[in-house]
Motif scaffolding. Structure first.
Motif, PDB file in Angstrom:
ATOM      1  N   UNK A 190     -58.139  29.076 -43.942  1.00  0.00           N
ATOM      2  CA  UNK A 190     -59.511  29.213 -44.415  1.00  0.00           C
ATOM      3  C   UNK A 190     -60.041  30.584 -44.024  1.00  0.00           C
ATOM      4  N   UNK A 191     -60.694  31.251 -44.968  1.00  0.00           N
ATOM      5  CA  UNK A 191     -61.390  32.494 -44.669  1.00  0.00           C
ATOM      6  C   UNK A 191     -62.809  32.160 -44.238  1.00  0.00           C
ATOM      7  N   UNK A 192     -63.162  32.686 -43.074  1.00  0.00           N
ATOM      8  CA  UNK A 192     -64.471  32.433 -42.473  1.00  0.00           C
ATOM      9  C   UNK A 192     -65.280  33.716 -42.548  1.00  0.00           C
ATOM     10  N   UNK A 193     -66.311  33.714 -43.362  1.00  0.00           N
ATOM     11  CA  UNK A 193     -67.226  34.839 -43.426  1.00  0.00           C
ATOM     12  C   UNK A 193     -68.643  34.293 -43.459  1.00  0.00           C
ATOM     13  N   UNK A 194     -69.622  35.128 -43.169  1.00  0.00           N
ATOM     14  CA  UNK A 194     -71.001  34.661 -43.109  1.00  0.00           C
ATOM     15  C   UNK A 194     -71.920  35.743 -43.654  1.00  0.00           C
ATOM     16  N   UNK A 195     -73.065  35.306 -44.123  1.00  0.00           N
ATOM     17  CA  UNK A 195     -74.035  36.205 -44.707  1.00  0.00           C
ATOM     18  C   UNK A 195     -75.156  35.388 -45.329  1.00  0.00           C
ATOM     19  N   UNK A 196     -75.983  36.015 -46.160  1.00  0.00           N
ATOM     20  CA  UNK A 196     -77.104  35.288 -46.756  1.00  0.00           C
ATOM     21  C   UNK A 196     -76.704  34.315 -47.849  1.00  0.00           C
ATOM     22  N   UNK A 197     -75.486  34.439 -48.393  1.00  0.00           N
ATOM     23  CA  UNK A 197     -75.006  33.566 -49.478  1.00  0.00           C
ATOM     24  C   UNK A 197     -75.935  33.611 -50.674  1.00  0.00           C
ATOM     25  N   UNK A 198     -76.249  34.823 -51.104  1.00  0.00           N
ATOM     26  CA  UNK A 198     -77.153  35.030 -52.231  1.00  0.00           C
ATOM     27  C   UNK A 198     -76.445  35.713 -53.400  1.00  0.00           C
ATOM     28  N   UNK A 215     -70.941  26.510 -39.979  1.00  0.00           N
ATOM     29  CA  UNK A 215     -69.512  26.443 -39.674  1.00  0.00           C
ATOM     30  C   UNK A 215     -69.143  25.249 -38.803  1.00  0.00           C
ATOM     31  N   UNK A 216     -70.057  24.773 -38.009  1.00  0.00           N
ATOM     32  CA  UNK A 216     -69.742  23.585 -37.209  1.00  0.00           C
ATOM     33  C   UNK A 216     -69.457  22.397 -38.136  1.00  0.00           C
ATOM     34  N   UNK A 217     -70.255  22.238 -39.164  1.00  0.00           N
ATOM     35  CA  UNK A 217     -70.046  21.151 -40.119  1.00  0.00           C
ATOM     36  C   UNK A 217     -68.795  21.386 -40.957  1.00  0.00           C
ATOM     37  N   UNK A 218     -68.639  22.606 -41.457  1.00  0.00           N
ATOM     38  CA  UNK A 218     -67.508  22.892 -42.340  1.00  0.00           C
ATOM     39  C   UNK A 218     -66.189  22.723 -41.598  1.00  0.00           C
ATOM     40  N   UNK A 219     -66.058  23.388 -40.458  1.00  0.00           N
ATOM     41  CA  UNK A 219     -64.788  23.377 -39.745  1.00  0.00           C
ATOM     42  C   UNK A 219     -64.573  22.091 -38.963  1.00  0.00           C
ATOM     43  N   UNK A 220     -65.611  21.283 -38.824  1.00  0.00           N
ATOM     44  CA  UNK A 220     -65.455  19.975 -38.218  1.00  0.00           C
ATOM     45  C   UNK A 220     -64.922  18.928 -39.178  1.00  0.00           C
TER      46      UNK A 220
END
Length: 262
Positions: A190-198, A215-220
């Motif tokens: 899985x590629x993990x990146x973060x930002x505003x998601x806009x 990410x806690x929900x996704x990777x959990x």
């Protein structure tokens, strides 16, 4: 040992994140990644500069596993050369994507999948595996009530494993946790990146945990993931600072495993 530690997945860095630094100093950059606590690297853009043997030696010297190689599908002219490089690099999985326009219609998907399936056959003869990496069109395009991603999965050779880019899946309108849950054991990376998601084109990335992604929900979510791979594009902060903050967040949550305490 807590359940969270036992079920945590090893954490790696995608080579694109550190490409500029590694092109200036390969060994020093990989050593610095390992010192933060990352356990692996998905190669991108380094073999062309240094050759597979040197990249492999540098990763081994730093104590980093090569999780996979981000490289074109080995189909058509040049397929055997790509597989030779993967073997020399020590990358058992080769990951790439189809083009955005190949999701404009079901026929276009089928045409693109043929290339991926040929690659899977070529790789299998060498004991290697092909992985498919998504962008957003796989989820934003819908045909007869089916996401293009589901059409794709129905056509792919079952030997093709999946690398989910959760950020781009969200940008395509999907729930990454739900996607992970239904992919089961077939999703390995899985590629993990973060930002505003806009905006797919314009988003600036931020350290993991400082953007819109949960990410806690996704990777959990239970899944077949073998590696968590941090990929930070178009950063507005120092790359290594962002990698350290991302590491602390993911390992601190207990979802990812590193070699240094968060």
């Amino acid at each position: 040992m807590s359940a969270e530690v036992r079920t945590a997945v090893p954490l790696a860095v995608m080579g694109y994140t550190i490409l500029e630094q590694a092109l200036a100093d390969l060994e020093g950059t990989l050593d610095r990644v390992a010192a933060i606590g990352y356990q692996g690297v998905e190669t991108y853009g380094l073999v062309e500069e240094y050759g597979p043997e040197r990249v492999r030696r540098a990763a081994e010297a730093a104590g980093l596993a090569i999780t996979s190689a981000h490289t074109p599908f080995p189909a058509g002219d040049g397929a055997e050369a790509l597989l030779d490089v993967a073997e020399a690099l020590g990358a058992s999985t080769l990951v790439w994507s189809m083009e955005r326009e190949e999701f404009d219609s079901p026929d276009a998907i089928w045409s693109g999948v043929e290339r991926v399936n040929v690659a899977a056959e070529n790789a299998a003869r060498r004991g290697l595996t092909i992985g498919y990496h998504n962008h957003f069109a796989e989820f934003s395009q819908v045909f007869g009530g089916r996401q293009a991603y589901d059409v794709l999965l129905g056509l792919l050779d079952p030997r093709v494993v999946l690398e989910l880019d959760a950020y781009w899946a969200r940008m395509g309108g999907a729930d990454p946790a739900e996607v992970l849950a239904r992919l089961g054991d077939r999703v390995r990376l899985i590629h993990i990146k973060d930002g505003p998601a806009v905006s797919y084109e314009d988003d600036l990335m931020v350290p993991i945990g400082e953007g819109a992604m949960d990410w806690e929900r996704i990777l959990g979510t239970p899944s077949g993931l073998r590696w968590h791979i941090v990929e930070l594009e178009r950063l507005s902060v120092d790359t290594f600072d962002a990698l350290e903050r991302s590491y602390r967040h993911l390992v601190g949550l207990g979802v990812s495993q590193g070699s240094v305490a968060a």
